[in-house]
Scaffold this active site. Structure first.
Site, PDB file in Angstrom:
ATOM      1  N   CYS A   1      35.191  43.223 -13.075  1.00 45.60           N
ATOM      2  CA  CYS A   1      34.609  42.175 -12.153  1.00 45.60           C
ATOM      3  C   CYS A   1      33.123  42.043 -12.799  1.00 45.60           C
ATOM      4  O   CYS A   1      32.778  42.882 -13.884  1.00 45.60           O
ATOM      5  CB  CYS A   1      34.356  42.563 -10.736  1.00 45.60           C
ATOM      6  SG  CYS A   1      33.193  44.253 -10.718  1.00 45.60           S
TER       7      CYS A   1
ATOM      8  N   HIS B   1      26.303  43.705  -4.011  1.00 47.23           N
ATOM      9  CA  HIS B   1      25.245  44.346  -5.163  1.00 47.23           C
ATOM     10  C   HIS B   1      24.612  43.884  -5.976  1.00 47.23           C
ATOM     11  O   HIS B   1      25.027  42.474  -6.349  1.00 47.23           O
ATOM     12  CB  HIS B   1      26.439  45.369  -5.547  1.00 47.23           C
ATOM     13  CG  HIS B   1      27.556  44.672  -6.260  1.00 47.23           C
ATOM     14  ND1 HIS B   1      28.643  44.442  -5.358  1.00 47.23           N
ATOM     15  CD2 HIS B   1      28.075  44.361  -7.487  1.00 47.23           C
ATOM     16  CE1 HIS B   1      29.744  43.960  -6.074  1.00 47.23           C
ATOM     17  NE2 HIS B   1      29.170  43.642  -7.250  1.00 47.23           N
TER      18      HIS B   1
END
Length: 648
Positions: free
Chosen positions: A176, A67
């Protein structure tokens, strides 16, 4: 917004052709571009690769979720792709990856989009959905499967989870770097495993949409332990005095039971927080050994230094090459590299980059130890190692070079740690000026005076090492070359590999002006052997390799000639007892021959693309190919014996 609103039928790949991670990413990015979901392939792919460099998005169990959130994205999209054969995506569990969800989020993605993407990450924990997706034949089936799973997720979220009476209570934080995928997957994994183990838990998420389910002081106080599964900084001061387990976010997904047991059985270390006002540093006692911490600090400096070494080194080498090609009179050889104006320009650019090498190395080692307050002090220590200023020798300087900067970086970092300790008792009213006044001033003075003394012995060691290397010839040079080349292939990108490469770049810094480094030449030659050996072995012993392995022959050839040793990692991981010894034999022969012949290299990287910067290009290539053939033959012989033994 539902997940299916982001999935586009035209933007699905049900039969991914790629056979390795890089080509899979490129194939998916091209699909996004062809369907008009992104307007710049290079920018978006760069974002994907930058995220992969932080930690792999190969989540394991056959799933990957690459991503990126950047300006190349025209419309928020989730691309679904499937590889029927599976491919090596460097997944956390080391197994092949079959299903891919590539998330493309625009820079201005709103909360609605981010929530939908977070929901997708939760869906990937549904094994039934994953099994169905592996069998789906059409894009409509994919949409139907995900819609069904999403409805079930909505129903599950409506259920009120009641605490189990008398059960241990744990609090956790997940985060994250991008805050889209791993954050929420770790949250759900921890919740599900805690429910299975009879543990009460509350999980705070630090995602792109901000902090959700924020932990209260009361919850932290009554918790038996704290779990921080994060790959970025989170608020840590609130956990002072608590039993704390600090791990990467990937452990929150894959090692949930281990984390929960550590947090509840009392074996986790007590966390102690130190603060300097605006900055927050943590002395994490449960995240690894002292050796691992030192290695992490060193690699932080080295990773920031290498671009300066590579860019500057090649620019300087090109300056020498230009003068050699254009010709320099015999009586002007001392000006080689600066004789012609164009060469002088290259030399100036290279020298400028090289000039930052030691300050950057020391500065980022120190910042890894002591955060931003260590950066300025580390830079100063590195600059002093380069200048060679020493006590009693202000005019006759003694540069301590690479080794001095190494010591100076650690010294600067721990000086700041010491200052934080002795200044922590100051009134809170002074907290605001610690980082902008006390730390830089006292840190510079203490570290600077210490470097005046340290430069003297470190300079002697540095000069002794350089003289030793300069005088190496014959058997001694061959032995050193064989040793360093072998180190390059033992763990291929691990600590031993990095130690050999670091030593090579350190010698290059001292020898690039005199024609390059034999050590650097041996190091690069050894690192090129494994991928080339794989290519040759597949060509010679095709039946010993699977069809998938055979397809990776050409990529390994390219990676080998490009000095990308990591191309051989999947093979080494699949059969280390045969692969690694084979690589070591060939690399040792190559490194030994390069050292024995005294071949020099003026660039720290580049493989065949910097062959013109090698003192004897033809023999250098010959030795690399010879070593690769030796490794391939040894490997093929071992694989044949393995096959014969299996048949018997």
């Amino acid at each position: 917004m539902k997940i299916n609103d982001l999935l586009v039928k035209d933007c699905m790949i049900l039969d991914l052709k790629a056979t390795d991670k890089k080509s899979a990413i490129t194939e998916m990015v091209n699909k996004l571009y062809d369907t008009g979901r992104i307007d710049n392939k290079e920018v978006f792919e760069e974002g994907i690769l930058a995220r992969e460099a932080q930690t792999t998005t190969g989540l394991g169990d056959g799933i990957a979720m690459p991503h990126a959130k950047n300006k190349a994205v025209v419309k928020p999209t989730v691309l679904f792709a499937r590889s029927k054969e599976g491919l090596d995506y460097e997944a956390l569990d080391g197994q092949p990856t079959y299903l891919f969800f590539m998330i493309a989020a625009p820079e201005g993605a709103n909360d609605t989009h981010l929530q939908a993407l977070a929901s997708l990450s939760r869906l990937l924990l549904n094994p039934g959905m994953i099994a169905d997706l592996k069998e789906a034949n059409t894009p409509d089936e994919v949409l139907s499967i995900i819609d069904k799973a999403e409805k079930k997720l909505d129903e599950d979220e409506k259920e009120v989870v009641e605490e189990v009476e008398d059960a241990p209570f744990v609090v956790a934080v997940t985060a994250c770097p991008t805050g889209i995928a791993h954050t929420y997957m770790a949250e759900d994994a921890l919740k599900n495993k805690a429910k299975e183990m009879g543990i009460n838990i509350k999980v705070e998420t630090n995602g792109s949409e901000g902090v959700k389910h924020k932990l209260t002081d009361e919850e932290i106080a009554r918790a038996a332990g704290v779990i921080v599964a994060a790959d970025k900084n989170v608020e840590m001061a609130r956990f002072d005095g608590k039993k704390l387990v600090n791990r990467p976010v990937s452990d929150g997904i894959k090692k949930t039971e281990e984390l929960l047991r550590l947090a509840t059985d009392g074996s986790a270390s007590v966390y102690h927080h130190s603060s300097n006002g605006n900055e927050s540093e943590s002395e994490e006692t449960s995240s690894g050994s002292v050796g691992a911490k030192i290695y992490k600090d060193l690699m932080n400096g080295v990773s920031h230094m290498l671009p300066f070494v590579i860019g500057g080194g090649i620019a300087i080498a090109l300056a020498f090459l230009i003068d050699q090609m254009l010709g320099v009179p015999q009586d002007q050889l001392s000006q080689l590299g600066t004789y012609h104006p164009i060469a002088a320009y290259f030399k100036t650019i290279g020298d400028t980059a090289f000039g930052f090498m030691l300050p950057v190395l020391a500065g980022f080692i120190a910042s890894s130890i002591a955060d931003r307050p260590g950066l300025v002090v580390g830079f100063a220590a590195g600059a002093m190692s380069a200048s060679g200023v020493a006590f009693g020798q202000l005019t006759d300087t003694v540069p301590s070079g690479f080794l001095g900067a190494l010591v100076g970086g650690f010294l600067a970092g721990y000086v700041i740690v010491f200052l934080k300790f002795i200044l922590k008792g100051l009134p809170k009213a002074l907290d605001g000026i610690k980082s902008i006044l006390f730390y830089p001033v006292f840190g510079l003075l203490i570290t600077g005076f210490l470097m005046l003394f340290i430069n003297i012995p470190m300079s002697a060691i540095n000069n002794g090492l350089n003289n030793f290397l300069a005088n190496l010839s014959g058997g001694n040079a061959a032995l050193l070359g064989a040793l360093l080349a072998s180190m390059m292939v033992i763990d291929m990108g691990g600590p031993i590999n990095k130690a050999a490469y670091l030593f090579g770049t350190g010698t290059l810094a001292a020898t690039v002006e005199s024609g390059g480094s034999v050590v650097m030449a041996s190091v690069m030659a050894g690192g090129m052997v494994p991928p080339l050996a794989i290519f040759i072995a597949i060509m010679l012993f095709k039946n010993q390799f699977t069809k998938k392995e055979q397809e990776s022959a050409l990529p390994n050839l390219i990676m080998g000639f490009s000095f990308i040793t990591e191309g051989a990692i999947p093979f080494a991981a699949s059969d280390p007892l045969r692969m690694i010894p084979s690589f070591i034999v060939g690399a040792a022969v190559t490194g030994g021959l390069v050292g024995a012949l005294g071949i020099k290299l003026m660039a720290p990287h580049g493989g065949i693309f910097v062959i013109a910067l090698v003192s004897n290009p033809l023999m250098y290539l010959l030795f690399i190919i010879l070593g690769a053939f030796i490794s391939a033959i040894v490997l093929g012989t071992l694989l044949k014996r393995k096959q014969a033994k299996a048949k018997a």
